[in-house]
Design a protein around this motif. Structure first.
Motif, mmCIF file in Angstrom:
data_model
loop_
_atom_site.group_PDB
_atom_site.id
_atom_site.type_symbol
_atom_site.label_atom_id
_atom_site.label_comp_id
_atom_site.label_asym_id
_atom_site.label_seq_id
_atom_site.Cartn_x
_atom_site.Cartn_y
_atom_site.Cartn_z
ATOM 1 N N GLU B 162 0.816 -1.222 0.000
ATOM 2 C CA GLU B 162 0.000 0.000 0.000
ATOM 3 C C GLU B 162 0.845 1.265 0.000
ATOM 4 O O GLU B 162 0.423 2.295 -0.505
ATOM 5 N N THR B 163 2.042 1.193 0.622
ATOM 6 C CA THR B 163 2.856 2.406 0.708
ATOM 7 C C THR B 163 3.727 2.571 -0.533
ATOM 8 O O THR B 163 4.480 3.527 -0.627
ATOM 9 N N GLY B 164 3.622 1.672 -1.469
ATOM 10 C CA GLY B 164 4.393 1.788 -2.692
ATOM 11 C C GLY B 164 5.751 1.130 -2.631
ATOM 12 O O GLY B 164 6.541 1.237 -3.566
ATOM 13 N N PRO B 354 -2.323 -9.149 5.751
ATOM 14 C CA PRO B 354 -2.246 -8.005 6.671
ATOM 15 C C PRO B 354 -2.172 -8.488 8.118
ATOM 16 O O PRO B 354 -2.776 -9.494 8.473
ATOM 17 N N LEU B 355 -1.417 -7.703 8.908
ATOM 18 C CA LEU B 355 -1.181 -8.099 10.295
ATOM 19 C C LEU B 355 -2.488 -8.267 11.064
ATOM 20 O O LEU B 355 -2.651 -9.182 11.862
ATOM 21 N N TRP B 356 -3.443 -7.368 10.794
ATOM 22 C CA TRP B 356 -4.687 -7.421 11.575
ATOM 23 C C TRP B 356 -5.441 -8.715 11.292
ATOM 24 O O TRP B 356 -6.071 -9.274 12.180
ATOM 25 N N GLU B 357 -5.340 -9.200 10.061
ATOM 26 C CA GLU B 357 -6.045 -10.450 9.737
ATOM 27 C C GLU B 357 -5.459 -11.607 10.530
ATOM 28 O O GLU B 357 -6.178 -12.430 11.088
ATOM 29 N N LEU B 358 -4.115 -11.635 10.588
ATOM 30 C CA LEU B 358 -3.448 -12.705 11.338
ATOM 31 C C LEU B 358 -3.787 -12.608 12.817
ATOM 32 O O LEU B 358 -4.098 -13.601 13.467
ATOM 33 N N ALA B 359 -3.754 -11.370 13.335
ATOM 34 C CA ALA B 359 -4.028 -11.172 14.755
ATOM 35 C C ALA B 359 -5.447 -11.616 15.080
ATOM 36 O O ALA B 359 -5.683 -12.349 16.056
ATOM 37 N N LEU B 360 -6.396 -11.200 14.237
ATOM 38 C CA LEU B 360 -7.799 -11.552 14.479
ATOM 39 C C LEU B 360 -7.979 -13.073 14.392
ATOM 40 O O LEU B 360 -8.623 -13.687 15.246
#
Lengths: 355, 403
Positions: B162-164, B354-360
């Motif tokens: 996302e940040t290029g 994405p980190l949030w997916e793994l965390a969730l």
């Protein structure tokens, strides 16, 4: 990452290698001293290990107070209270399904009572108390795929014995019951009776103060039955408290000091066995003699049992007086016995009287 | 605590002594070894088709005179078709083709060969095509342009986040192979280990050992000791597999060059370990519960299949997950604890989750394990002592609430 994985594997290999070497060393030590393992101890195999119980004689080992338990709306144990004193053999009798096993499971904290209190060895059952109790359940078995020694040592370890104590205890007891040669056999290779004896051994391997035996004689042949009785008596001699639950009344009569008789979850009889039996005395006499015994004073009736006759007394006359009358006559008395009913008869009588 | 350790050790020892466990553990290194040793041999069974070295041609247009020496291949001109045919039959050349007079209009070339084949070998087609192209362009364009026309596309693909920033994309071999192998090993390991737990519990129930055990330890100690004991055996198995795969990948790189690039990233190993432990615990808890409920081992196994089925879903959807690693299906499966371990392992090589997916996903997983332990610990004791009949679902719910 690689180094971590290799390190983990290396540790695993080292640990298993070490335990293997230890076992080999142990085996070799055993083989080199055949005297210690082959020698069959003549008296009590576990004598040297048995410690005197920590309870004082007559002290309450178990206190059960107004216990209730129901399953699916059916009252299985209904207001049962009793005490077991230290050093006695306490019989729990009643027909199948009377609630004996459920009561015992509540003692062992395997099932929680709906209401009422249970105290064992002076306290409510905790995990540590379990180490002082030996329990032979009615539904019992053994690991089929591992050896006798492995099973015994594992179960002893679960009673907090050290590995060394578990091993020596296993060897001693197997010697005592004459099964040492089967030590490395798997349970599935042994007969059913042998398996039963091994189960009993697992119950007492940790030298418990309290031994609870649920139907211990079920499925045993007469020889093993006698051996088991002998073992139970030995335990009592060492001050252990024993609860014997069975539907076979004759075993209870032979072994027990006090009993609790239950039927349909309720207490029917409770107390000293001798006191109960004298309470249920029919007030009759068994007589076997040559000659006439007509016209004895105080005898209200007689019943012919074939070889012998039962004489019923009027309640005022004692058996001594009857015997005196008989001896005064010129007849040969082969048998003169004050009839005491068997527990079986008492049970049937009590249950019949129940509404 | 000590007793739980005793149970743990006992179960661990009994498990690693089992033949089925030993065979299963040795199978992966063994298959890898056989593959490694057998690779040259198997390759020898399917020899690369011999590429022709000399190709004759009869040119009826008069354009194709140059560039007859290509790497590894010589084009031999013949004035007529008959002469080319003679030399082919005599074995002088490997095959020949004719360029008709109207070639410029039609592009048609007629090829003659004595080999039976499904389609012309692609390498050969390319070389003939290069030969024709070079001659067609001779003198028309610069040498540099001619070479570029021959190879107009030398593709280098890079993926951006996302940040290029450029994301490192793993070797394509990893993208295909690793999810498959990982998913498979995961499934086998998780199911064989939790299956062994089910067996162990129902065996103790069937052998009537439970009451003896419960007179020494609490149901919770028994339950946790068993799960952890068998789990450590499973972990050991997984470690053996991973180590052997790594070692063989190193060794194998000498024989199979592509394996040299097969470096499994550390992040993947860490996540793999986490999901393996999580997945195992989840299924172990459920299977232990099922084992306590069924009256025999067979009975319990039937029940267990209810939980097994959803876990296989990601394997069935392998192609969907591999092709669209960030698609809706893949993401949903990541959040369902039963399917999460295998799904995540399949997505990892193909995308950056994405980190949030793994965390969730991990949180849901840990939560379900906790709920599972809570429920099973409650019913475990009651049902272990219930012999002969299997309780109805209604009863199970009631006991879980009351116990």
């Amino acid at each position: 990452m690689d180094t971590i994985i290799i390190a983990v594997v290396a540790i695993g290999v080292t640990v298993s290698l070490r335990s293997y070497l230890q076992r080999r060393r142990r085996d070799r030590a055993e083989r080199s001293s055949p005297g210690s393992s082959e020698e069959v101890t003549t008296t009590l195999g576990w004598d040297s290990r048995l410690s005197p119980t920590k309870m004082l004689p007559g002290e309450k080992t178990i206190e059960v107070c107004r216990v209730h338990k129901s399953f699916g709306g059916k009252e299985v144990v209904d207001d049962i209270s009793f005490e077991v004193r230290s050093g006695e053999i306490f019989g729990m009798v009643g027909p199948n399904g009377a609630g004996k096993t459920t009561t015992i499971r509540m003692l062992m904290d395997i099932i929680k009572p709906d209401s009422g209190g249970v105290k064992i060895l002076g306290e409510s059952l905790r995990e540590s108390t379990k180490d002082r109790i030996g329990y032979l359940p009615e539904e019992r078995g053994l690991y089929r795929r591992i050896t006798v020694a492995e099973s015994l040592e594992y179960l002893a370890r679960l009673k907090s014995l050290t590995p060394g104590a578990a091993k020596s205890g296993t060897d001693n007891l197997l010697h005592r019951v004459g099964m040492f040669q089967n030590k490395d056999k798997k349970i599935e290779q042994l007969s059913r009776g042998m398996g039963q004896i091994i189960q009993f051994v697992t119950t007492i391997i940790h030298d418990p103060d309290l031994v609870i035996l649920d139907e211990p004689f079920a499925g045993l042949d007469p020889v093993n039955r006698e051996m088991l009785k002998e073992l139970i008596r030995e335990l009592r001699q060492h001050g252990k408290t024993i609860i014997l639950s069975t539907h076979q009344m004759n075993e209870v009569e032979e072994l027990c000091d006090r009993i609790l008789m239950i039927n349909k979850g309720k207490t029917v009889l409770y107390g000293e066995l001798s006191e109960i039996r004298s309470r249920f005395r029919n007030n009759s006499i068994f007589l076997e003699c040559e000659g006439s015994f007509d016209g004895l004073a105080g005898v209200t009736g007689e019943k012919n049992h074939g070889k012998f006759v039962e004489l019923f007394l009027d309640g005022k006359t004692s058996s001594r007086e009857v015997l005196a009358q008989l001896l005064a006559r010129d007849i040969t008395v082969d048998r003169f016995e004050v009839s005491t009913p068997s527990l079986n008869e008492i049970f049937i009588q009590v249950v019949k009287e129940e509404p | 605590m000590n007793k739980m350790l005793t149970i743990l050790k006992h179960e661990f020892r009994q498990t690693i002594k089992r033949k089925s466990f030993l065979i299963m553990t040795a199978s992966v290194p063994l298959i890898a070894l056989i593959g490694m040793l057998g690779y040259p041999f198997i390759m020898g069974l399917f020899p690369e088709p011999e590429m022709p070295e000399k190709i004759g041609y009869a040119d009826n247009t008069g354009i194709f005179t140059g560039y007859t020496e290509q790497p590894g291949l010589t084009f031999v001109p013949y004035p007529t078709e008959a002469e080319a045919k003679n030399d082919l039959l005599a074995g002088e050349i490997d095959e020949f083709f004719i360029i008709p007079q109207d070639y410029r209009a039609t592009g048609q070339v007629i090829r003659f060969t004595m080999e039976g084949e499904l389609a012309p070998p692609p390498g050969l087609t390319k070389q003939i095509s290069d030969f024709l192209l070079s001659n067609l362009l001779a003198g028309e364009v610069t040498e540099e342009l001619r070479r570029r026309v021959k190879e107009p596309l030398m593709l280098v693909s890079l993926q951006l986040d996302e940040t290029g920033k450029i994301i490192e994309v793993p070797h394509p071999l990893i993208a295909i192979f690793v999810p498959y192998i990982f998913g498979f090993l995961f499934m086998i390991s998780i199911f064989s280990n939790s299956g062994r737990l089910l067996q162990s519990v129902s065996e103790e129930k069937e052998n009537r050992m439970i009451e003896v055990l419960l007179s020494s330890v609490s149901a919770r100690q028994l339950f946790l000791g068993k799960i952890l004991g068998l789990g450590s055996a499973g972990l050991l198995q997984m470690v053996v597999w991973l180590v052997s795969i790594r070692i063989f990948a190193h060794v194998g790189a000498m024989n199979i060059p592509a394996l040299g690039d097969l470096v499994i990233p550390t992040s993947m190993l860490v996540l793999g370990l986490l999901y393996f432990i999580g997945g195992y615990l989840l299924f172990a808890v459920l299977y232990a519960g099922v084992g306590s409920i069924g009256s025999t081992e067979k009975d319990s196994q039937q029940w267990a299949s209810v939980f097994t089925l959803p876990a296989v879903v990601p394997i069935m959807l392998l192609s969907v997950i591999a092709q669209h690693p960030d698609g809706l299906v893949a993401r949903i499966l990541t959040f369902i604890p039963f399917t999460a371990p295998i799904t995540v392992m399949m997505r990892l090589p193909n995308t950056t989750i994405p980190l949030w997916e793994l965390a969730l996903s991990l949180t849901i997983m840990v939560g379900s394990i906790a709920v599972g332990i809570w429920v099973v610990a409650r019913v475990f004791r009651v049902f272990l002592l219930m012999y002969g009949k299997r309780p109805a679902l209604r009863e199970i719910v009631r006991y879980a609430r009351e116990a």
